[in-house]
Design an enzyme around this catalytic site. Structure first.
Site, PDB file in Angstrom:
ATOM      1  N   ARG A  39      52.235   1.997 -18.960  1.00  0.00           N
ATOM      2  CA  ARG A  39      51.033   2.127 -18.142  1.00  0.00           C
ATOM      3  C   ARG A  39      51.137   3.230 -17.092  1.00  0.00           C
ATOM      4  NH1 ARG A  39      48.707  -3.173 -15.314  1.00  0.00           N
ATOM      5  NH2 ARG A  39      48.846  -3.822 -17.497  1.00  0.00           N
ATOM      6  N   HIS A  85      42.803   0.458 -26.582  1.00  0.00           N
ATOM      7  CA  HIS A  85      43.188   0.169 -25.187  1.00  0.00           C
ATOM      8  C   HIS A  85      42.339  -0.981 -24.653  1.00  0.00           C
ATOM      9  CE1 HIS A  85      45.411   1.553 -21.647  1.00  0.00           C
ATOM     10  NE2 HIS A  85      44.313   1.381 -20.918  1.00  0.00           N
ATOM     11  N   TYR A 129      25.228   8.424 -19.277  1.00  0.00           N
ATOM     12  CA  TYR A 129      24.531   9.679 -18.982  1.00  0.00           C
ATOM     13  C   TYR A 129      25.353  10.921 -19.337  1.00  0.00           C
ATOM     14  CZ  TYR A 129      21.587   6.568 -16.205  1.00  0.00           C
ATOM     15  OH  TYR A 129      20.767   5.558 -15.790  1.00  0.00           O
TER      16      TYR A 129
END
Length: 764
Positions: A39, A85, A129
């Site tokens: 991580r 993930h 967007y």
């Protein structure tokens, strides 16, 4: 009715009896290792954390190369969290946004379309967007994924596979850097210039035993996405890279723009005519939002902490341009710059911690030489794997080409077998000693491939494959050839990031800072007269100007005046408490007198049981007389009483029943001390007998059989002793001849002159 047996029970419902500490430590260890290796820390070989690697891999699977059309970020995030993930969409999108920000990454790996945030600190638009695709740099980082260069591992649910690392030659770890906090360790790697990284790598390939100093001749230091200046000494920078740990001082750049030759104008002073000027900031430190910096500067102006600065304006467009207007044209520009470096984040520190995962997923802090060496070894391993994979492909193709050539040499017989035999494949294998793959390939040939030209092309291809196979075998056997190949590939990569390219040009200047201009922040405070008012309940304020001290000041109900005196905004106020502690407040920081002020306890940490006994303006090199209720005291330098923190400074040692009661300034012309006790006994002794101390109980000023000290003051013996008379007249009486009371320090004394106040106080 369904009967559940032990065999049918879910193993996750089983209750295991285990010691709590063992179970906790085991689970925490699993969590810690997962955080470290999967991580937070980047892999040395490709410089990526798993989330970034999975993002780029998902975009590659969506064929979002630089030449293709953009796709919605929501599609990319959905694929990443669904296939690779299984974490929150917000964290994945944030990671993707960072890969696209040219002010966060020195060499962006994602090309965004839409609002991906800005250097002001504004967030990106929602992922529904925005759109994205890969950059050329990302393609270079992933080059070779289809050539057997890396292992593929199953995804979290086993339905897909993903690459363990990316095999590309782009040195992403040092080029783009990384930051992360794991369990018990962290990493902080700044970005660097790719051309310099490659130059250092080539030097190390040619000379594996090169000294660290040789590497630092070509490897200059950080090259941040936002530019700026690194102002540490070359020695400090070199030591940080040698050990893998350190920190850099990063400053914003004062400049009015670039010169015709591409270099920066260095002063940042923009002339306005009539002697007026303004400063221009054109670059800011890495990871500092521009909006935050402007807020800090505006706060300094609003709080009058930087009186030499009049205004700050943000005139930025695509380029940063922060304009700083001085108070007057006589302000020293260098002083203004140093003030901003000191008071704002225009100068900040970026830590360096080369804590990375090596090829065995083991975390460790590496120096720059070892880090580059490990990366070279990993690239050689990738080269060898690519070579072996290519050799397998060549061998497979040679087998088929050899079969095709046999078919052309025996074309009529091949056709006859195919036309006459029900199972032509075994016959062909037996007659021409073909392999099963060769026979199958011949049977699958198209008729158009039987032309003469095809035979010539096959023979040419056969020769080329044999030559390539020979070259690759030599490459496998020769470490020198392997190093030469890596050097050649690196040299080709360097052309894309050369110093004369827009992406490759160094942005951060490495230059040791000039000697710091020494200045006092107090000197910047605008000097104005104020009247300080402190109430009995500890509310303090400062009225503008020197108003009459007996004026009609308003207080809260039940409160009243305690101290009032004239001062300047440049003064520091020494606040003495009966517990022997001293606190310091700047007169410029006191609230105005429009209201009741503010409790002094909100400004300094005063014990609830302690009481203020004196407030004195600080005077350099002056002394105060401190005395306790039991008649012990000493002189203290005001310079030693200044406190730097809210907790103040312990000066007079006290204990139950002993308190600090008198704090008086000692005028320079005074030469004696006068002490009067509760028993109305007066003693006068030479000031030379009073020790100057920074801390302690002091010495005995007067001896008492009963009671304690009532008051103490200093005087000039030849002028006599003065005291305020009672009544409304406010007259002062002076006794010239004090010979009867002049004795050694610590004496019991005698009754004071006739007319001495009954309250035993020298001052009313």
């Amino acid at each position: 009715m369904v009967t559940t047996t032990d065999d049918d029970s879910d193993p996750f419902d089983a209750i295991v009896d285990a010691p709590f500490d063992a179970a906790l430590s085991e689970r925490y260890l699993v969590y810690a290792l997962s955080t470290i290796t999967a991580r937070s820390l980047p892999d040395l070989r490709d410089g990526l954390k798993p989330v970034h690697r999975r993002l780029l891999w998902a975009m590659r699977q969506l064929k979002l190369d630089p030449a293709s059309a953009y796709k919605k970020s929501a599609r990319v995030v959905g694929d990443v969290i669904g296939k690779y993930h299984p974490h929150g969409d917000a964290s994945v999108y944030d990671a993707m946004v960072r890969l696209a920000q040219d002010f966060s990454l020195r060499y962006p790996l994602v090309q965004g379309q839409g609002n991906f945030g800005n250097i002001d600190g504004d967030n990106a638009a929602a992922y529904r967007y925005t759109e994205a695709r890969l950059t050329k740099t990302a393609i270079q980082l992933m080059a070779g994924l289809d050539e057997g260069t890396v292992d593929f591992i199953p995804t979290y649910n086993g339905e897909e596979s993903e690459p363990d690392i990316f095999p590309g030659l782009f040195p992403n770890l040092l080029a783009n850097g990384a930051t992360g906090i794991a369990v018990g360790m962290a990493t902080s790697i700044p970005s660097h210039n790719v051309a310099e990284i490659i130059d250092a790598t080539l030097l190390l390939i040619d000379n594996p035993h090169a000294e660290h100093a040789q590497l630092m001749e070509v490897f200059k230091g950080p090259d941040f996405a936002t530019g700026g200046l690194v102002v540490d000494s070359p020695e400090a920078i070199s030591h940080a890279y040698e050990t893998g740990k350190g920190a850099f001082r990063v400053r914003g750049r004062f400049s009015t723009g670039r010169n015709p030759d591409g270099s920066w104008e260095e002063t940042g002073i923009e002339k306005l005519g009539a002697g007026q000027w303004q400063l221009v900031v054109s670059e800011i430190p890495y990871m500092l939002p521009k909006g935050k910096l402007i807020e800090q500067i505006a706060a300094l102006i609003g709080d009058r902490k930087l009186p030499i600065l009049e205004d700050v304006r943000d005139e930025s467009d695509e380029e940063i341009r922060i304009v700083l207007v001085p108070k007057s044209r006589n302000v020293d520009p260098e002083l203004l710059k140093e003030s901003l470096y000191k008071l704002t984040e225009l100068e900040s520190r970026f830590s360096l911690n080369f804590n990375v995962l090596d090829s065995h997923r083991t975390p460790g802090v590496l120096g720059i030489k070892l880090l580059l060496s490990e990366w070279i070894y990993s690239q050689i391993d990738i080269l060898l794997r690519r070579t072996r994979h290519r050799l397998e492909k060549i061998a497979s193709r040679l087998e088929l080409v050899a079969g095709y050539i046999i078919a052309y040499l025996n074309l009529d017989r091949i056709i006859e077998i195919i036309r006459t035999e029900d199972e032509p494949k075994p016959v062909m294998i037996a007659e021409f000693e073909l392999t099963d793959r060769q026979a199958e390939a011949i049977l699958n040939m198209r008729l158009r491939s039987l032309r003469k030209l095809e035979e010539m092309e096959l023979r040419k291809e056969h020769e080329e494959l044999l030559k390539e196979q020979d070259d690759l075998n030599k490459l496998l056997e020769s470490p020198a050839r392997q190093r030469t190949r890596i050097k050649r590939d690196l040299a080709m990569l360097r052309k894309d990031y050369a110093e004369d390219t827009a992406l490759g040009r160094r942005r951060t200047t490495i230059a040791q800072a000039a000697k710091t201009v020494e200045f006092s922040m107090d000197a910047m405070i605008e000097k104005e007269p104020v009247t300080v008012i402190l109430s009995q309940r500890g509310w303090i304020r400062a009225a503008r100007g020197h108003v009459p001290l007996d004026g009609d000041f308003k207080f809260k109900e039940g409160d009243g005046p305690a101290y009032a005196f004239h001062a300047q905004t440049t003064d520091k106020l020494l606040i003495a408490l009966d517990n022997g502690r001293f606190y310091t407040l700047g007169a410029d920081k006191l609230p105005g007198a429009r209201g009741f002020g503010e409790p002094i306890r909100t400004m300094v940490d005063i014990d609830a049981e302690a009481h203020i006994i004196a407030v004195v303006p600080y005077k350099p090199k002056a002394q105060l007389l401190l005395a306790s209720n039991i008649g012990r005291g000493f002189a203290a330098e005001m310079d030693e009483l200044l406190a730097e923190t809210r907790k103040g400074r312990a000066v007079m040692s006290t204990k139950p029943g002993v308190t600090l009661t008198v704090v008086r300034e000692i005028p320079a012309e005074h030469d004696h001390v006068a002490v009067v006790g509760d028993n109305r006994k007066l003693v006068i002794f030479s000031l030379e007998e009073l020790p100057v101390m920074a801390k302690g109980q002091g010495v005995t000023l007067q001896r008492y059989r009963d009671g304690g000290m009532a008051d103490v003051t200093t005087l000039k013996l030849e002028d006599g002793l003065s005291w305020t008379m009672g009544g409304d007249t406010g007259r002062t009486r002076t006794e010239k001849d004090m010979a009867l009371w002049k004795v050694a320090r610590g004496a019991a004394g005698r009754l004071p002159p006739v007319g001495f106040p009954r309250d035993n106080k020298f001052q009313g």
